[in-house]
Motif scaffolding. Structure first.
Motif, PDB file in Angstrom:
ATOM      1  N   ASP A  53      -3.871  -1.749  -5.293  1.00 38.90           N
ATOM      2  CA  ASP A  53      -3.851  -0.298  -5.118  1.00 38.90           C
ATOM      3  C   ASP A  53      -3.167  -0.004  -3.785  1.00 38.90           C
ATOM      4  N   ALA A  54      -2.098   0.772  -3.796  1.00 36.53           N
ATOM      5  CA  ALA A  54      -1.331   1.030  -2.577  1.00 36.53           C
ATOM      6  C   ALA A  54      -2.149   1.716  -1.496  1.00 36.53           C
ATOM      7  N   ALA A  55      -3.228   2.392  -1.875  1.00 37.97           N
ATOM      8  CA  ALA A  55      -4.042   3.141  -0.920  1.00 37.97           C
ATOM      9  C   ALA A  55      -5.122   2.287  -0.267  1.00 37.97           C
ATOM     10  N   THR A  56      -5.131   0.972  -0.563  1.00 40.17           N
ATOM     11  CA  THR A  56      -6.181   0.086  -0.054  1.00 40.17           C
ATOM     12  C   THR A  56      -5.562  -1.067   0.739  1.00 40.17           C
ATOM     13  N   TYR A  57      -6.460  -1.863   1.319  1.00 44.22           N
ATOM     14  CA  TYR A  57      -6.051  -3.109   1.970  1.00 44.22           C
ATOM     15  C   TYR A  57      -6.273  -4.295   1.049  1.00 44.22           C
ATOM     16  N   ASN A  58      -6.540  -4.053  -0.222  1.00 44.72           N
ATOM     17  CA  ASN A  58      -6.745  -5.137  -1.178  1.00 44.72           C
ATOM     18  C   ASN A  58      -5.423  -5.845  -1.451  1.00 44.72           C
ATOM     19  N   GLY A  59      -5.484  -7.154  -1.572  1.00 48.70           N
ATOM     20  CA  GLY A  59      -4.294  -7.900  -1.944  1.00 48.70           C
ATOM     21  C   GLY A  59      -3.410  -8.242  -0.775  1.00 48.70           C
ATOM     22  N   ALA A  60      -2.421  -9.079  -1.052  1.00 52.92           N
ATOM     23  CA  ALA A  60      -1.521  -9.597  -0.020  1.00 52.92           C
ATOM     24  C   ALA A  60      -0.521  -8.539   0.432  1.00 52.92           C
ATOM     25  N   VAL A 118       4.029  11.764  -3.698  1.00 49.58           N
ATOM     26  CA  VAL A 118       3.751  11.472  -2.291  1.00 49.58           C
ATOM     27  C   VAL A 118       2.417  12.085  -1.879  1.00 49.58           C
ATOM     28  N   LYS A 119       2.183  13.329  -2.275  1.00 48.83           N
ATOM     29  CA  LYS A 119       0.920  14.009  -1.960  1.00 48.83           C
ATOM     30  C   LYS A 119      -0.256  13.239  -2.558  1.00 48.83           C
ATOM     31  N   PHE A 120      -0.119  12.826  -3.812  1.00 47.68           N
ATOM     32  CA  PHE A 120      -1.157  12.042  -4.469  1.00 47.68           C
ATOM     33  C   PHE A 120      -1.442  10.750  -3.696  1.00 47.68           C
ATOM     34  N   SER A 121      -0.390  10.033  -3.315  1.00 48.00           N
ATOM     35  CA  SER A 121      -0.546   8.742  -2.635  1.00 48.00           C
ATOM     36  C   SER A 121      -1.252   8.901  -1.302  1.00 48.00           C
ATOM     37  N   LEU A 122      -0.821   9.859  -0.504  1.00 51.71           N
ATOM     38  CA  LEU A 122      -1.403  10.039   0.821  1.00 51.71           C
ATOM     39  C   LEU A 122      -2.829  10.561   0.745  1.00 51.71           C
ATOM     40  N   GLU A 123      -3.088  11.502  -0.170  1.00 52.40           N
ATOM     41  CA  GLU A 123      -4.454  12.018  -0.303  1.00 52.40           C
ATOM     42  C   GLU A 123      -5.405  10.918  -0.772  1.00 52.40           C
ATOM     43  N   ARG A 124      -4.933  10.058  -1.649  1.00 54.68           N
ATOM     44  CA  ARG A 124      -5.773   8.943  -2.116  1.00 54.68           C
ATOM     45  C   ARG A 124      -6.106   7.998  -0.965  1.00 54.68           C
ATOM     46  N   ALA A 125      -5.110   7.707  -0.131  1.00 54.80           N
ATOM     47  CA  ALA A 125      -5.331   6.798   1.005  1.00 54.80           C
ATOM     48  C   ALA A 125      -6.249   7.424   2.047  1.00 54.80           C
ATOM     49  N   GLY A 127      -8.504   9.578   1.684  1.00 52.70           N
ATOM     50  CA  GLY A 127      -9.861   9.754   1.191  1.00 52.70           C
ATOM     51  C   GLY A 127     -10.709   8.502   1.180  1.00 52.70           C
ATOM     52  N   ARG A 128     -10.134   7.354   1.520  1.00 54.22           N
ATOM     53  CA  ARG A 128     -10.873   6.101   1.454  1.00 54.22           C
ATOM     54  C   ARG A 128     -11.470   5.759   2.818  1.00 54.22           C
ATOM     55  N   GLU A 129     -12.715   5.358   2.810  1.00 50.65           N
ATOM     56  CA  GLU A 129     -13.450   5.106   4.055  1.00 50.65           C
ATOM     57  C   GLU A 129     -12.807   4.010   4.892  1.00 50.65           C
ATOM     58  N   ALA A 169       2.972  -2.072   5.409  1.00 50.82           N
ATOM     59  CA  ALA A 169       2.855  -2.500   4.012  1.00 50.82           C
ATOM     60  C   ALA A 169       1.704  -1.814   3.280  1.00 50.82           C
ATOM     61  N   ARG A 170       0.712  -1.359   4.011  1.00 52.34           N
ATOM     62  CA  ARG A 170      -0.444  -0.685   3.438  1.00 52.34           C
ATOM     63  C   ARG A 170      -1.181   0.055   4.538  1.00 52.34           C
ATOM     64  N   PRO A 171      -1.923   1.109   4.283  1.00 54.15           N
ATOM     65  CA  PRO A 171      -2.294   1.661   2.971  1.00 54.15           C
ATOM     66  C   PRO A 171      -1.594   2.982   2.639  1.00 54.15           C
ATOM     67  N   PHE A 172      -0.421   3.260   3.235  1.00 52.93           N
ATOM     68  CA  PHE A 172       0.199   4.575   3.037  1.00 52.93           C
ATOM     69  C   PHE A 172       1.545   4.501   2.319  1.00 52.93           C
ATOM     70  N   ARG A 173       1.783   3.433   1.563  1.00 50.65           N
ATOM     71  CA  ARG A 173       2.996   3.396   0.748  1.00 50.65           C
ATOM     72  C   ARG A 173       2.798   4.250  -0.511  1.00 50.65           C
ATOM     73  N   ILE A 174       3.908   4.488  -1.205  1.00 53.13           N
ATOM     74  CA  ILE A 174       3.892   5.502  -2.269  1.00 53.13           C
ATOM     75  C   ILE A 174       3.754   4.855  -3.643  1.00 53.13           C
ATOM     76  N   MET A 175       2.762   5.309  -4.391  1.00 45.94           N
ATOM     77  CA  MET A 175       2.491   4.795  -5.730  1.00 45.94           C
ATOM     78  C   MET A 175       2.586   5.922  -6.750  1.00 45.94           C
ATOM     79  N   SER A 176       2.835   5.546  -7.990  1.00 47.67           N
ATOM     80  CA  SER A 176       2.915   6.539  -9.062  1.00 47.67           C
ATOM     81  C   SER A 176       1.528   7.089  -9.383  1.00 47.67           C
ATOM     82  N   PRO A 177       1.428   8.382  -9.643  1.00 53.66           N
ATOM     83  CA  PRO A 177       0.154   8.942 -10.122  1.00 53.66           C
ATOM     84  C   PRO A 177      -0.322   8.282 -11.408  1.00 53.66           C
TER      85      PRO A 177
END
Length: 533
Positions: A53-60, A118-125, A127-129, A169-177
């Motif tokens: 998930d682009a909005a997280t620190y999960n994964g490499a 872009v709005k979706f990606s940034l708002e998702r990121a 919003g995460r603790e 590389a994370r967590p503010f890159r852009i992902m598809s809704p």
């Protein structure tokens, strides 16, 4: 670099068994990916390819960066360049950022890149603790999308780190809704990595390998004709043998470190190429100032004077002058004060701290207790740290300090750093690229009344970091960073050890190797190809 060691017959047989086990547990990738159209890269740990998930620190990090593009890019020494945003403007007070997006860019599922994505990606990121400490998350008040190609970010205070954070590389890159269910829901459940980068997930087998395939919609360059396989090989010497056996085509850097003592196997060998690039990363020792001896600045300075950094590179490496490498933003030739190697000065400082020389033990002691310190390291990610720790141990022995080395497993090591604090000294590394120096310093050295600094607590240093965060002018920021570097030196808050480089080894048939601009995404993977030898 470092000393060279030979291998006994028993050691080689053991390593062959290791690599044999690795091969047995690594099934061939999906049948759709022909072996001759694969480029196989050794990595130290699982990429978590199902959790990217682009909005997280999960994964490499390197897989995040391969799949997801950034709004802006980082090219070193503080320079920002266009990414998905072809241009941007920042208000004079540093509170409003306006981005103009590139047109005709598509995500890997064919859906369009636009301001809504872009709005979706940034708002998702935001919003995460786990992202709460980032400046974007702390200060963002509003995202506006006046048209499909314009994004306006408004912050409640002057925000100076926005471009740097967006480039990582994370967590503010852009992902598809469409990457979440329901589509476009910022709180939706992640189900598929969909970005605009050169790659997309082909297949994933936990603990074994992640296969990336080319994104046919990639907007910047021609898509790769190969699939890219990140194969998990946790043992450093097994990675060496995997290169020799042909199981992998490429290994190195942080993604799949090759032990320094093993590089001689590949150097001056016509079957392989050794690629060395610049880095912004430094290795250093974190100091636990709550230790009785280390609370005394005399001892901290003595350790620095007694640390002969030339030994870490057999005298062949770049001299270590201060904590940060020259390529780091705001670092100049003149603003990195350092402690020259001076063992006699070190001994004088130890004596000034009230310690006496014990001739029999060849150590300093106070109240019948020798001056000894516990050094914590880990070698899963950084196998060279074992030899470095032993060199440091010998350096300290020469000035009368006993060092006890504790090599922990990766998870225990990070728990020691961030939680338990059960160390006197701990070998660590600076972060890379645009996270330097501000993000690195604020995450480890910033103290507040409710949260003491992780690596060191110093109110004057924290005050300087506060001033940097509220200063838009690059000239004023430079003056403040000059003061930061001096303050850290005067108080001897760290022990600089080594300026890292990016080193990769690959087979000669692998062509097109090119270093990328950021170490989180170290190689332009989509440039790689195979050529018959």
């Amino acid at each position: 670099m470092f000393s060279r060691y030979g291998f006994s017959v028993a050691a080689v047989l053991t390593l062959l068994l290791l690599i044999g086990c690795t091969q047995a547990q690594s099934p061939v990738s999906d049948a759709g990916h022909e072996t001759d159209k694969q480029i196989v890269v050794a990595v130290t740990q699982d990429t978590e390819g199902d959790k990217l998930d682009a909005a997280t620190y999960n994964g490499a990090r390197h897989v995040h960066a391969a799949i997801y593009d950034a709004l802006v890019g980082y090219e070193g020494e503080g320079k920002m360049v266009p990414g998905l945003a072809e241009s941007w403007e920042i208000s004079a007070d540093g509170k409003k950022y306006t981005f103009q997006l590139r047109k005709q860019v598509k995500f890997s599922d064919g859906s369009p890149l636009n301001s809504a994505a872009v709005k979706f990606s940034l708002e998702r990121a935001v919003g995460r603790e786990e992202n709460a400490t980032n400046e974007i998350s702390r200060l963002l008040t509003k995202i506006e999308t006046p048209d499909d190609n314009t994004v306006v970010l408004t912050f409640k205070e002057t925000a100076t780190q926005i471009l740097y954070e967006l480039s990582q590389a994370r967590p503010f890159r852009i992902m598809s809704p469409n990457a979440v269910t329901p589509a476009g829901d910022v709180d939706g459940e992640f189900h598929q990595a969909i970005g605009t980068g050169p790659w997309k997930i082909g297949s994933y087998r936990q603990g074994v390998e992640t296969v990336l395939v080319a994104n046919e919609h990639y907007w910047l360059e021609q898509p790769s004709a190969y699939s890219l396989v990140f194969r998990v090989i946790t043992d450093p010497q097994a990675r060496v043998l995997a290169l020799q056996s042909g199981e992998v085509d490429l290994a190195g850097g942080e993604v799949g470190n090759i032990p320094a003592e093993s590089l001689s196997i590949f150097q001056n060998n016509g079957k392989y190429a050794v690629e060395t690039g610049t880095s912004t990363m430094s290795y250093f020792l974190v100091i636990n100032q709550n230790h009785a001896a280390l609370s005394d600045k005399n001892i901290r300075q003595a350790i620095n004077y007694g640390n002969d950094t030339s030994k870490y590179t057999d005298g062949s490496g770049e001299p270590v002058k201060g904590l940060f490498q020259r390529e780091v933003a705001f670092v100049t030739d003149d603003n990195q004060p350092f402690y020259p190697y001076d063992p006699e000065k070190a001994k004088q400082l130890i004596a000034a701290a009230g310690y006496e020389w014990n001739e029999k033990k060849q150590l300093y002691e106070k109240d019948g207790q020798v001056l000894e310190l516990r050094l914590v390291i880990q070698t899963e990610e950084y196998p060279e740290w074992k030899e470095m720790a032993e060199i440091f141990q010998d350096n300290m022995k020469q000035i009368g300090i006993q060092i006890n080395i504790v090599n922990q497993e990766r998870a225990a090591y990070y728990d020691t750093l961030w939680s338990s604090k059960e160390y006197d000294l701990l070998m660590y590394r600076t972060y890379a690229d645009a996270q330097l120096p501000y993000r690195f310093l604020s995450s480890l050295f910033y103290s507040s009344p409710s949260a003491p600094g992780v690596a060191y607590q110093d109110r004057p240093l924290s005050d300087l970091l506060d001033q940097i965060a509220s200063t838009v002018s690059a000239e004023q920021q430079q003056a403040l960073f000059d003061q930061v570097f001096v303050r850290m030196h005067e108080e001897a808050m760290t022990v600089p050890v080594y300026y890292a480089k990016q080193t990769f080894v690959h087979t000669r048939e692998l062509a097109g190797f090119t270093f990328n601009a950021i170490e989180d995404d170290p190689v332009k993977w989509h440039h790689l190809k195979k050529e018959a030898q």
